[in-house]
Design an enzyme around this catalytic site. Structure first.
Site, mmCIF file in Angstrom:
data_model
loop_
_atom_site.group_PDB
_atom_site.id
_atom_site.type_symbol
_atom_site.label_atom_id
_atom_site.label_comp_id
_atom_site.label_asym_id
_atom_site.label_seq_id
_atom_site.Cartn_x
_atom_site.Cartn_y
_atom_site.Cartn_z
ATOM 1 N N LEU A 22 0.876 -1.172 0.000
ATOM 2 C CA LEU A 22 0.000 0.000 0.000
ATOM 3 C C LEU A 22 0.913 1.222 0.000
ATOM 4 O O LEU A 22 1.565 1.517 1.010
ATOM 5 C CB LEU A 22 -0.899 0.012 1.234
ATOM 6 C CG LEU A 22 -1.778 -1.211 1.476
ATOM 7 C CD1 LEU A 22 -2.658 -0.977 2.702
ATOM 8 C CD2 LEU A 22 -2.625 -1.537 0.254
ATOM 9 N N HIS A 23 0.987 1.900 -1.136
ATOM 10 C CA HIS A 23 1.909 3.027 -1.240
ATOM 11 C C HIS A 23 1.137 4.335 -1.252
ATOM 12 O O HIS A 23 0.303 4.575 -2.127
ATOM 13 C CB HIS A 23 2.764 2.922 -2.504
ATOM 14 C CG HIS A 23 3.848 3.954 -2.540
ATOM 15 N ND1 HIS A 23 5.078 3.758 -1.937
ATOM 16 C CD2 HIS A 23 3.880 5.201 -3.070
ATOM 17 C CE1 HIS A 23 5.824 4.839 -2.114
ATOM 18 N NE2 HIS A 23 5.115 5.734 -2.787
ATOM 19 N N ASP A 29 -0.742 11.487 11.566
ATOM 20 C CA ASP A 29 -1.019 10.601 10.431
ATOM 21 C C ASP A 29 -2.525 10.574 10.223
ATOM 22 O O ASP A 29 -3.265 10.032 11.045
ATOM 23 C CB ASP A 29 -0.485 9.197 10.703
ATOM 24 C CG ASP A 29 -0.506 8.292 9.479
ATOM 25 O OD1 ASP A 29 -1.289 8.565 8.552
ATOM 26 O OD2 ASP A 29 0.260 7.313 9.447
ATOM 27 N N ARG A 40 -4.045 9.305 7.450
ATOM 28 C CA ARG A 40 -4.410 8.393 6.371
ATOM 29 C C ARG A 40 -5.526 7.435 6.775
ATOM 30 O O ARG A 40 -5.589 6.973 7.907
ATOM 31 C CB ARG A 40 -3.185 7.593 5.925
ATOM 32 C CG ARG A 40 -2.179 8.420 5.162
ATOM 33 C CD ARG A 40 -0.925 7.635 4.851
ATOM 34 N NE ARG A 40 -0.165 7.328 6.054
ATOM 35 C CZ ARG A 40 1.007 6.702 6.042
ATOM 36 N NH1 ARG A 40 1.521 6.294 4.900
ATOM 37 N NH2 ARG A 40 1.656 6.486 7.184
ATOM 38 N N THR A 48 5.703 -3.709 4.376
ATOM 39 C CA THR A 48 5.615 -2.485 5.173
ATOM 40 C C THR A 48 6.552 -2.577 6.369
ATOM 41 O O THR A 48 6.898 -3.671 6.832
ATOM 42 C CB THR A 48 4.183 -2.237 5.664
ATOM 43 O OG1 THR A 48 4.110 -0.947 6.287
ATOM 44 C CG2 THR A 48 3.729 -3.295 6.661
#
Length: 220
Positions: free
Chosen positions: A67-68, A143, A145, A166
């Site tokens: 997951l980038h 963060d 996200r 990861t």
């Protein structure tokens, strides 16, 4: 309601393109574009998956998945302030070798705070703040996200169990909370540079990323 309205996608429906073949210096990938509605009701965000088949002997393993998070400065401009560009390139190389998927997630710039706020945070970092403090000084999360779109796309691809590339344990726990089983966590470390040592040490010491070597020229 008109016939056109009958054919319109539901507000929360996930849309995708047909797969196309994209050759690159890192390998040849089957690429699909995904349009995923935002929970807030904002316009849907477009993401992209790049996949390659597993080689003989690895077909029965859960697929490798990276997951980038989108990083314009690192992925496109080659910035040395972070490790995002090298991590993306390494992921593409590993997916070519072992099969699996790189899922490139949009709206994740600056760990979800957006490009302009990321550049504002850079200014604070230049004045001595680390990446966590710079975000909070701007009144933003360290963060921000969200991986809901990632889980929806993986589910649509039939990938309910994955081996995740990861160093970030938070990414593992959030993905599993969304129904994706992470069977293995594969370290995804790249070389450190003098320019990003402070950034990487902050990820290790304050965000609990598993980073083992932070001397320039060694893996990070």
């Amino acid at each position: 309601m008109s016939a056109a309205d009958d054919r319109a996608p539901a507000q929360d429906e996930l849309e995708h393109s047909e797969p196309v073949t994209v050759p690159s210096e890192y390998g040849t990938f089957s690429v699909i574009g995904w349009r995923v509605p935002e929970p807030s009701g904002a316009p849907a965000t477009e993401h992209v998956s790049l996949s390659a088949p597993a080689p003989p002997g690895e077909e029965d393993l859960p697929p490798l998945v990276r997951l980038h998070s989108e990083c314009l400065t690192g992925d496109v401009f080659g910035s040395w302030r972070c490790d995002c560009g090298p991590q993306l390139h390494l992921a593409l190389e590993r997916i070519t070798e072992h099969g699996g998927t790189v899922l490139y997630l949009r709206n994740h710039e600056g760990r979800g705070i957006g490009l302009i706020n990321k550049l504002r945070a850079y200014k604070l970092q230049d004045e001595g703040a680390d990446t966590v403090d710079a975000n909070t000084m701007l009144g933003l999360p360290a963060d921000a996200r969200d991986y809901t779109a990632a889980a929806r796309i993986l589910t649509a691809m039939g990938l309910s169990s994955v081996r995740l590339l990861t160093n970030n344990p938070d990414k593992v726990s959030k993905l599993e909370s969304l129904g994706i089983t992470v069977t293995d966590v594969i370290p995804h470390e790249v070389h450190a540079r003098t320019e990003n040592l402070h950034y990487l040490r902050t990820k290790r010491d304050r965000m609990h990323h598993h980073l083992t070597h932070l001397t320039p020229g060694e893996t990070s």
